[in-house]
Design an enzyme around this catalytic site. Structure first.
Site, PDB file in Angstrom:
ATOM      1  N   HIS A 112      13.699  -4.241   3.251  1.00  0.00           N
ATOM      2  CA  HIS A 112      13.353  -4.758   4.583  1.00  0.00           C
ATOM      3  C   HIS A 112      14.591  -4.775   5.479  1.00  0.00           C
ATOM      4  O   HIS A 112      14.539  -5.304   6.594  1.00  0.00           O
ATOM      5  CB  HIS A 112      12.799  -6.180   4.495  1.00  0.00           C
ATOM      6  CG  HIS A 112      11.412  -6.278   3.929  1.00  0.00           C
ATOM      7  ND1 HIS A 112      10.425  -5.359   4.213  1.00  0.00           N
ATOM      8  CD2 HIS A 112      10.831  -7.203   3.099  1.00  0.00           C
ATOM      9  CE1 HIS A 112       9.309  -5.710   3.594  1.00  0.00           C
ATOM     10  NE2 HIS A 112       9.521  -6.818   2.918  1.00  0.00           N
ATOM     11  N   TRP A 163       0.829  -1.207   0.000  1.00  0.00           N
ATOM     12  CA  TRP A 163       0.000   0.000   0.000  1.00  0.00           C
ATOM     13  C   TRP A 163       0.862   1.255   0.000  1.00  0.00           C
ATOM     14  O   TRP A 163       0.652   2.173  -0.813  1.00  0.00           O
ATOM     15  CB  TRP A 163      -0.916  -0.016   1.231  1.00  0.00           C
ATOM     16  CG  TRP A 163      -1.773   1.201   1.400  1.00  0.00           C
ATOM     17  CD1 TRP A 163      -2.424   1.900   0.415  1.00  0.00           C
ATOM     18  CD2 TRP A 163      -2.083   1.884   2.618  1.00  0.00           C
ATOM     19  NE1 TRP A 163      -3.121   2.952   0.951  1.00  0.00           N
ATOM     20  CE2 TRP A 163      -2.936   2.970   2.300  1.00  0.00           C
ATOM     21  CE3 TRP A 163      -1.742   1.654   3.956  1.00  0.00           C
ATOM     22  CZ2 TRP A 163      -3.433   3.837   3.270  1.00  0.00           C
ATOM     23  CZ3 TRP A 163      -2.246   2.510   4.923  1.00  0.00           C
ATOM     24  CH2 TRP A 163      -3.080   3.594   4.575  1.00  0.00           C
TER      25      TRP A 163
END
Length: 330
Positions: free
Chosen positions: A142, A83
């Site tokens: 990440h 998102w």
């Protein structure tokens, strides 16, 4: 008699590339645990990475040269990354795509438009050519703060950090892992995955160490690192979109405010809109993951449908212990 068929080839995201002997020796020297999706996780600089990802981790650390105009979206896995990638791309590139009917997000998964450094950019080519990318270049990762390439830490590039309540993060990660695991391995049980997560043995884990690294950096260098919680963005998306625009140096003009550009971006990037696009229902990434895998619910509080009272108590105790004195709460 029918001719025996060879077993189906593993999708690319489960394959392990041929490492150099130096990297192979190095990876084999690291602490190793059984992985959630791939066979193994390796502990490097205090955090856990899949074997295939280690090539990209090491290569990005060695070769990535951040520009002052770069924007890096950092997140804990399964915290709303898809998102926010969409939101970030639509926000920063809005001048280039004024026609909402012709927007790249309608035909491309957000992970294609904002690629991961260690999972996409450096996973195959150790020294990719990034000179053709127009500024501001958008990347994601990440990686924990300690493992970021030095050029990211030492340049003026902006870092946007996204995290999520660990209960929802865990449940989403467990679902994600079972969608991507090789069928021959079966599923990973909720109990086994939960125990691993609590012990810090998860992709990019330990979760709390990952979050705290960027939380502390956002307090010390607020001009460099902006810290977001998924829950807060869901509750007040327009407010946080404006905050993000200000931080990135591309605030909405009075004319854009009058035209409702912020609302248009949020509508384009909404879970309902993105998840129902053809590209995200039937498409695949080049590495083999189905785009639909990245769209499950996008809700706050789904953990209540899965975690026992004992599990909740255990996570709450870890939260209290790990976050004590930091000023950060979930």
């Amino acid at each position: 008699m029918a001719t025996p068929q060879p077993p189906p080839a593993l999708p690319q995201y489960l394959q392990e590339y041929e490492f150099s002997q130096e990297n192979r020796d190095f990876i084999s020297s690291l602490p190793t645990e059984k992985g959630w999706i791939a066979n193994h996780l390796h502990q490097y600089q205090g955090f856990w990475h899949a074997t295939r990802h280690m090539q990209g981790v090491l290569a990005s650390q060695k070769h990535f040269q951040a520009l002052d105009t770069d924007i890096l979206l950092v997140s804990t896995p399964k915290s709303g990354t898809t998102w926010l990638k969409a939101v970030l791309f639509a926000l920063v590139k809005r001048v280039h795509y004024p026609d909402p009917q012709q927007h790249p997000l309608l035909t491309n998964n957000p992970h294609v438009l904002v690629p991961f450094l260690e999972l996409d950019v450096y996973i195959e080519k150790q020294v990719p050519d990034l000179t053709c990318l127009a500024p501001p270049r958008l990347f994601s990762t990440h990686l924990p703060y300690v493992s970021l390439p030095d050029s990211v830490k030492n340049s003026a590039c902006k870092v946007v950090y996204l995290c999520r309540d660990p209960k929802d993060t865990f449940v989403s990660l467990w679902h994600f892992a079972n969608k991507l695991r090789a069928k021959s391995r079966g599923t990973i049980s909720l109990e086994e995955a939960f125990d691993k997560f609590c012990k810090g043995v998860s992709l990019g884990g330990p979760f709390w160490d990952h979050v705290l690294g960027y939380w502390k950096e956002s307090l010390e260098r607020p001009e460099k690192v902006m810290f977001f919680k998924f829950e807060e963005m869901k509750e007040e998306p327009t407010l946080h979109l404006r905050r993000l625009a200000e931080f990135l140096g591309c605030p909405f003009s009075p004319e854009e405010e009058t035209q409702g550009v912020a609302d248009d971006i949020l509508r384009l990037c909404s879970f309902d809109n993105l998840s129902n696009l053809d590209v995200n229902q039937s498409g695949k990434l080049s590495s083999g993951e189905e785009n639909s895998t990245f769209f499950r619910k996008g809700e706050v509080g789904d953990w209540m449908n899965y975690l026992t009272d004992e599990m909740v108590e255990r996570l709450d105790c870890i939260n209290e212990e790990k976050l004590q004195g930091s000023g950060l709460k979930f």
